[in-house]
Design a protein around this motif. Structure first.
Motif, PDB file in Angstrom:
ATOM      1  N   ASP A 142       0.852  -1.193   0.000  1.00 32.78           N
ATOM      2  CA  ASP A 142       0.000   0.000   0.000  1.00 32.78           C
ATOM      3  C   ASP A 142       0.886   1.240   0.000  1.00 32.78           C
ATOM      4  O   ASP A 142       2.060   1.171   0.389  1.00 32.78           O
ATOM      5  N   SER A 143       0.322   2.368  -0.404  1.00 30.76           N
ATOM      6  CA  SER A 143       1.044   3.630  -0.211  1.00 30.76           C
ATOM      7  C   SER A 143       0.612   4.282   1.097  1.00 30.76           C
ATOM      8  O   SER A 143       1.180   5.276   1.519  1.00 30.76           O
ATOM      9  N   HIS A 144      -0.415   3.710   1.756  1.00 32.96           N
ATOM     10  CA  HIS A 144      -0.979   4.280   2.992  1.00 32.96           C
ATOM     11  C   HIS A 144      -0.873   3.289   4.147  1.00 32.96           C
ATOM     12  O   HIS A 144      -0.972   2.082   3.933  1.00 32.96           O
ATOM     13  N   ASP A 146      -3.157   2.914   6.579  1.00 32.47           N
ATOM     14  CA  ASP A 146      -4.496   2.349   6.876  1.00 32.47           C
ATOM     15  C   ASP A 146      -4.662   1.976   8.347  1.00 32.47           C
ATOM     16  O   ASP A 146      -5.391   1.035   8.686  1.00 32.47           O
ATOM     17  N   ASP A 228      -3.197  -3.112  -2.068  1.00 32.40           N
ATOM     18  CA  ASP A 228      -3.892  -1.922  -2.554  1.00 32.40           C
ATOM     19  C   ASP A 228      -3.181  -1.479  -3.819  1.00 32.40           C
ATOM     20  O   ASP A 228      -1.974  -1.216  -3.803  1.00 32.40           O
ATOM     21  N   ASP A 230      -2.930   1.134  -5.191  1.00 34.72           N
ATOM     22  CA  ASP A 230      -2.249   2.437  -5.140  1.00 34.72           C
ATOM     23  C   ASP A 230      -0.811   2.340  -4.645  1.00 34.72           C
ATOM     24  O   ASP A 230      -0.091   3.349  -4.586  1.00 34.72           O
ATOM     25  N   THR A 242      -7.451   6.837  -4.186  1.00 40.74           N
ATOM     26  CA  THR A 242      -6.606   7.763  -3.443  1.00 40.74           C
ATOM     27  C   THR A 242      -5.164   7.635  -3.934  1.00 40.74           C
ATOM     28  O   THR A 242      -4.312   7.067  -3.250  1.00 40.74           O
TER      29      THR A 242
HETATM   30 MN   LIG Z   1      -3.985   2.901  -0.129  1.00 38.39          MN
END
Ligand SMILES: [Mn+2]
Length: 316
Positions: A142-144, A146, A228, A230, A242
């Motif tokens: 993921d880039s986040h 979460d 994800d 992203d 996002t």
């Molecule tokens: Mn993400």
């Protein structure tokens, strides 16, 4: 041959299923299946991931039986089929979570679901079901982070699912790979460390991918992958809710997947939002990532017998 043969029946023909696989039939013994969870009401920005599963199915028409990178026939070895979609409840994250958990609880004869989301909230009920057989370790691309506590007072969203999974004791070791989004505060980093998550930031992947791969391969026990889309740079995967610039290339992401040697119990690819996609590139990548995941599973399931039979067929 598990798929509709593209040499007999052109790729653009026939009813769309993942990988042109047969639909799952009751009582059939399969080791893995494809499942769509088309829910996107828990997203914090651009919606559209509810159309992810159908777009990924369409794009997956390009997949072929033999994966050279992993030297395996994932669909044949896993006897894979397409299980359709979970009947989600638009507008209700909690009701959808119940439906997803119940759906997976009721499937008895599977080893590994390969899931197309949906926004990232769908991963929590998947883990709720899978962890009934014991905690699973998690690789989270993921880039986040979460790991936020709530959005607008809501505790179940696509940005809070991982914190909930840890609080509920569903997961063992957690590795996050590709993280790079701007944060609400520096304290976010401390909170992630306090949760015991092993974070691999994007620059670590870019600078020393082999090191990252060995770290992931050192995980002992069952592994679930939640990816994800992203995590991949929006130049390669623009169709998402996002987006964050400066991410992995599609090749880098595929390479990590192809290098995994883990005891895989399932995988999801989430946050594919076809309305923001360009020329189907995001859903195409998503379908290939699921294919690589299935290939990891197939390799570990053992493909010697099948490869032997294949060679014999060729010789006769
Ligand atoms: Mn993400």
């Amino acid at each position: 041959m598990r798929q509709i043969d593209a040499l007999e029946s052109p790729r653009f023909t026939q009813i769309t299923t993942f990988g042109r696989l047969p639909e799952c039939k009751e009582g059939e013994e399969v080791k893995a299946f494809f499942l769509g969870i088309p829910f996107d009401d828990a997203t914090s920005f651009r919606p559209g991931a509810r159309f992810g599963p159908r777009a990924i199915r369409e794009a997956s028409r390009m997949l072929r039986p033999y994966n050279r990178f992993q030297d395996t026939y994932p669909f044949d070895i896993l006897n894979m089929c397409d299980h359709g979609d979970v009947n989600v409840v638009p507008g209700s994250t909690e009701d959808t979570m119940m439906k997803v958990e119940e759906w997976l609880d009721n499937v008895k004869d599977y080893e590994a679901p390969f899931i197309a989301g949906g926004d990232h909230s769908i991963t929590l009920p998947v883990l709720m079901s899978l962890s009934k057989a014991g905690k699973v370790n998690l690789i989270h691309f993921d880039s986040h982070f979460d790991t936020w506590d709530s959005y607008w007072g809501k505790r179940f969203t696509h940005g809070t699912w991982l914190r909930r999974a840890i609080e509920m004791g569903l997961v063992g070791e957690v590795y996050q790979v590709g993280i790079r989004s701007p944060l609400y505060s520096k304290n976010d980093i401390k909170e992630v460390e306090d949760l015991g998550i092993n974070v691999v930031y994007v620059e670590q992947v870019k600078e020393n991918m082999n090191d990252v791969i060995s770290k992931l391969n050192s995980i002992k026990g069952k592994v679930y992958i939640s990816l994800d889309i992203d995590v991949v740079d929006p130049a390669f995967a623009p169709g998402t809710g996002t987006p964050e610039v400066g991410g992995l290339t599609s090749y880098e992401m595929l390479k990590i997947m192809r290098s995994l040697n883990v005891d895989l119990v399932g995988m999801d690819v989430v946050e594919v939002s076809p309305p923001y996609d360009v020329s189907e590139v995001t859903s195409l990548l998503a379908s290939y990532l699921l294919y690589e995941g299935a290939s990891v599973k197939a390799r570990e399931t053992g493909n010697e017998e099948l490869l032997e039979n294949e060679t014999k067929k060729e010789l006769t």
